[in-house]
Design a protein around this motif. Structure first.
Motif, PDB file in Angstrom:
ATOM      1  N   TYR A  21      26.018  -5.805 -21.197  1.00 20.50           N
ATOM      2  CA  TYR A  21      26.588  -7.144 -21.379  1.00 20.50           C
ATOM      3  C   TYR A  21      26.370  -7.607 -22.809  1.00 20.50           C
ATOM      4  CZ  TYR A  21      21.823  -9.036 -20.941  1.00 20.50           C
ATOM      5  OH  TYR A  21      20.494  -9.328 -21.136  1.00 20.50           O
ATOM      6  N   ASP A  22      27.109  -8.666 -23.209  1.00 16.83           N
ATOM      7  CA  ASP A  22      27.087  -9.107 -24.605  1.00 16.83           C
ATOM      8  C   ASP A  22      26.505 -10.498 -24.815  1.00 16.83           C
ATOM      9  OD1 ASP A  22      28.375  -6.882 -26.080  1.00 16.83           O
ATOM     10  OD2 ASP A  22      30.064  -7.333 -24.778  1.00 16.83           O
ATOM     11  N   HIS A  23      26.505 -11.352 -23.801  1.00 19.58           N
ATOM     12  CA  HIS A  23      26.017 -12.712 -23.984  1.00 19.58           C
ATOM     13  C   HIS A  23      25.654 -13.293 -22.621  1.00 19.58           C
ATOM     14  CE1 HIS A  23      30.113 -13.576 -22.712  1.00 19.58           C
ATOM     15  NE2 HIS A  23      30.569 -12.939 -23.794  1.00 19.58           N
ATOM     16  N   ASP A  24      25.150 -14.538 -22.608  1.00 22.86           N
ATOM     17  CA  ASP A  24      24.642 -15.123 -21.374  1.00 22.86           C
ATOM     18  C   ASP A  24      25.716 -15.231 -20.293  1.00 22.86           C
ATOM     19  OD1 ASP A  24      22.188 -15.321 -22.543  1.00 22.86           O
ATOM     20  OD2 ASP A  24      22.262 -17.485 -22.882  1.00 22.86           O
ATOM     21  N   THR A  25      26.933 -15.557 -20.691  1.00 25.40           N
ATOM     22  CA  THR A  25      28.001 -15.667 -19.693  1.00 25.40           C
ATOM     23  C   THR A  25      28.279 -14.319 -19.051  1.00 25.40           C
ATOM     24  OG1 THR A  25      29.002 -17.501 -20.916  1.00 25.40           O
ATOM     25  CG2 THR A  25      30.388 -16.359 -19.314  1.00 25.40           C
ATOM     26  N   ASP A  26      28.305 -13.268 -19.880  1.00 28.65           N
ATOM     27  CA  ASP A  26      28.451 -11.912 -19.343  1.00 28.65           C
ATOM     28  C   ASP A  26      27.342 -11.602 -18.338  1.00 28.65           C
ATOM     29  OD1 ASP A  26      30.726 -11.105 -20.580  1.00 28.65           O
ATOM     30  OD2 ASP A  26      29.774  -9.748 -22.008  1.00 28.65           O
ATOM     31  N   HIS A  27      26.129 -11.981 -18.702  1.00 29.74           N
ATOM     32  CA  HIS A  27      24.971 -11.715 -17.849  1.00 29.74           C
ATOM     33  C   HIS A  27      25.142 -12.401 -16.494  1.00 29.74           C
ATOM     34  CE1 HIS A  27      20.786 -12.056 -16.385  1.00 29.74           C
ATOM     35  NE2 HIS A  27      20.552 -10.963 -17.100  1.00 29.74           N
ATOM     36  N   LEU A  28      25.502 -13.672 -16.513  1.00 32.38           N
ATOM     37  CA  LEU A  28      25.671 -14.407 -15.259  1.00 32.38           C
ATOM     38  C   LEU A  28      26.839 -13.865 -14.447  1.00 32.38           C
ATOM     39  CD1 LEU A  28      24.933 -18.071 -16.388  1.00 32.38           C
ATOM     40  CD2 LEU A  28      23.466 -16.539 -15.063  1.00 32.38           C
ATOM     41  N   ASP A  29      27.913 -13.467 -15.117  1.00 36.70           N
ATOM     42  CA  ASP A  29      29.036 -12.846 -14.405  1.00 36.70           C
ATOM     43  C   ASP A  29      28.583 -11.578 -13.684  1.00 36.70           C
ATOM     44  OD1 ASP A  29      30.869 -14.762 -15.102  1.00 36.70           O
ATOM     45  OD2 ASP A  29      31.826 -13.593 -16.687  1.00 36.70           O
ATOM     46  N   ALA A  30      27.771 -10.780 -14.377  1.00 34.69           N
ATOM     47  CA  ALA A  30      27.299  -9.533 -13.783  1.00 34.69           C
ATOM     48  C   ALA A  30      26.421  -9.804 -12.568  1.00 34.69           C
ATOM     49  CB  ALA A  30      26.525  -8.721 -14.822  1.00 34.69           C
ATOM     50  N   VAL A  31      25.538 -10.791 -12.691  1.00 31.25           N
ATOM     51  CA  VAL A  31      24.670 -11.149 -11.567  1.00 31.25           C
ATOM     52  C   VAL A  31      25.516 -11.636 -10.389  1.00 31.25           C
ATOM     53  CG1 VAL A  31      22.873 -12.737 -10.783  1.00 31.25           C
ATOM     54  CG2 VAL A  31      22.690 -11.679 -13.048  1.00 31.25           C
ATOM     55  N   HIS A  32      26.454 -12.537 -10.671  1.00 33.62           N
ATOM     56  CA  HIS A  32      27.277 -13.116  -9.608  1.00 33.62           C
ATOM     57  C   HIS A  32      28.083 -12.040  -8.889  1.00 33.62           C
ATOM     58  CE1 HIS A  32      30.835 -15.275  -7.971  1.00 33.62           C
ATOM     59  NE2 HIS A  32      29.921 -16.162  -7.636  1.00 33.62           N
ATOM     60  N   GLU A  33      28.731 -11.171  -9.638  1.00 35.53           N
ATOM     61  CA  GLU A  33      29.552 -10.121  -9.039  1.00 35.53           C
ATOM     62  C   GLU A  33      28.724  -9.219  -8.126  1.00 35.53           C
ATOM     63  OE1 GLU A  33      32.666  -7.572 -11.248  1.00 35.53           O
ATOM     64  OE2 GLU A  33      30.818  -6.368 -11.255  1.00 35.53           O
ATOM     65  N   CYS A 138      21.493  -1.730 -13.293  1.00 35.45           N
ATOM     66  CA  CYS A 138      20.561  -2.052 -14.370  1.00 35.45           C
ATOM     67  C   CYS A 138      21.322  -2.672 -15.533  1.00 35.45           C
ATOM     68  CB  CYS A 138      19.815  -0.796 -14.818  1.00 35.45           C
ATOM     69  SG  CYS A 138      18.956   0.029 -13.455  1.00 35.45           S
ATOM     70  N   LEU A 139      20.845  -3.832 -15.975  1.00 36.59           N
ATOM     71  CA  LEU A 139      21.515  -4.581 -17.048  1.00 36.59           C
ATOM     72  C   LEU A 139      20.873  -4.280 -18.394  1.00 36.59           C
ATOM     73  CD1 LEU A 139      21.926  -8.089 -15.343  1.00 36.59           C
ATOM     74  CD2 LEU A 139      23.443  -6.094 -15.251  1.00 36.59           C
ATOM     75  N   PHE A 140      21.723  -4.155 -19.418  1.00 37.69           N
ATOM     76  CA  PHE A 140      21.259  -3.904 -20.780  1.00 37.69           C
ATOM     77  C   PHE A 140      22.046  -4.797 -21.732  1.00 37.69           C
ATOM     78  CE2 PHE A 140      20.386  -0.097 -18.369  1.00 37.69           C
ATOM     79  CZ  PHE A 140      19.110   0.259 -18.775  1.00 37.69           C
ATOM     80  N   ASP A 141      21.318  -5.485 -22.599  1.00 38.52           N
ATOM     81  CA  ASP A 141      21.923  -6.428 -23.539  1.00 38.52           C
ATOM     82  C   ASP A 141      22.444  -5.671 -24.761  1.00 38.52           C
ATOM     83  OD1 ASP A 141      22.605  -8.432 -25.302  1.00 38.52           O
ATOM     84  OD2 ASP A 141      20.806  -9.627 -24.944  1.00 38.52           O
TER      85      ASP A 141
END
Length: 343
Positions: A21-33, A138-141
């Motif tokens: 992911y690239d930013h906080d919105t991406d992060h939250l989108d990934a969590v939500h999905e 697994c999430l990576f920034d």
């Protein structure tokens, strides 16, 4: 927010993928999905992210039932504890059901010493949980982690997830190949490390020696007790499974107290200390406990000799210099300290 995506994987065993992911919105989108897909399938979900992300994630997920949130900086302070506590723990709590875990074990600002252990953890998932009914994402920034970290993520994840779909990771490598590459030689102990030969009659003296060295270096309170238990478990393993005389060493350096047990005999299972034994099993808990009590643990087998090195962080402000010599030093025959000659 994106819609619910369908997994390309067949039902059954492990589904292990990475999402950059690239930013906080991406992060939250990934969590939500991920969470919505799991709840739609009736699967228990655990979201384990570093503490600074929990407030945003909690606001997003609070309306959803059946979702647990954990601070990865706590449950994964030692990355080796993530599999037994978070992953195996969730699988065993819901027998016969598929479960899913969203985890972020590596983030910008994580202490550098942990990096290799995070890569090792991801490879261990593939090796030890292949037959488990687990979906692990697994999430990576991508905006903050170095390119080398992203390349290692591709090496340790069979699939990469992007845009609601998965594709095979071109960089993926078999877990044993990754683990072999990570198993670089440990630096030798310092010449003035406190050294104690291990024998069954001298475990009390061994615990006292290690505790004295740790206290002199600045470790205190319950952490000294943790070190006593750690060295007892390691020494007992060496006596039970080793094929010859073993030695314990203790020293302080770079903000840590280090306790090492080394002796002939090979630890053949790389998953020792990672997969909890069954309730009925009477063995298999020693290294698991050592991992839980230590901040980091290194295991090496070289030329038929197994070395286990447990590291406990010193409190802030204690640099961890040379371990002072004890006031008295009985000889090795009485299970006391042995001061090796300078190297």
């Amino acid at each position: 927010m994106t819609g619910v995506a369908r997994s390309p994987f067949p039902d059954g065993g492990l589904h292990h993928d990475a999402l950059f992911y690239d930013h906080d919105t991406d992060h939250l989108d990934a969590v939500h999905e991920f969470v919505v897909a799991g709840r739609s399938a009736g699967e228990p979900v655990l979201v384990a992210v570093p503490g600074h992300r929990i407030p945003l994630v909690r606001r997003l997920l609070d309306p959803l039932d059946g979702v647990e949130i954990a601070d990865m900086a706590v449950i994964g302070h030692n990355p080796a504890t993530i599999i037994p506590t978070a992953l195996c723990g969730l699988v065993r709590r819901f027998p016969g059901r598929r479960v899913r875990v969203l985890e972020e074990s590596l983030w910008s600002g994580r202490r550098p010493a942990v990096y290799r252990h995070c890569v090792e953890h991801e490879a261990m998932i593939n090796l030890g949980l292949a037959d488990q009914p687990l979906t692990a994402r697994c999430l990576f920034d991508r905006s903050r982690l170095p390119d080398a970290a992203l390349a290692d993520a591709e090496r340790t994840h069979p699939w990469l997830w992007s845009g609601g779909a998965a594709r095979p990771s071109a960089g993926y490598r078999p877990p044993r190949a990754v683990l072999n590459q990570l198993a670089r030689p440990l630096p030798p102990p310092p010449g003035d490390a406190v050294t104690v030969p291990i024998d069954a009659a001298g475990l009390g003296a061994l615990r006292a020696a290690v505790a004295a060295a740790a206290e002199a270096a600045g470790l205190g309170g319950e952490r000294v007790d943790d070190l006593r238990i750690t060295v007892t478990e390691l020494a007992s393993n060496a006596l039970t499974h080793g094929t010859g005389p073993a030695t314990a060493r203790c020293w302080a350096a770079a903000g840590e107290v280090v306790c090492e047990v080394s002796g002939p005999g090979e630890l053949g299972d790389p998953l020792a200390g990672r997969i909890p034994p069954t309730v009925a099993s009477i063995r298999g808990r020693g290294l698991l406990l050592v991992q839980r009590l230590s901040d980091l643990v290194d295991v090496r087998v070289v030329d038929g000799v197994t070395t286990v090195r447990a590291r406990l962080e010193l409190p802030a402000g204690r640099a961890g210099g040379r371990v002072p010599a004890p006031r008295s030093a009985p000889d090795a025959a009485q299970g006391g300290f042995v001061r090796p000659a300078s190297r």
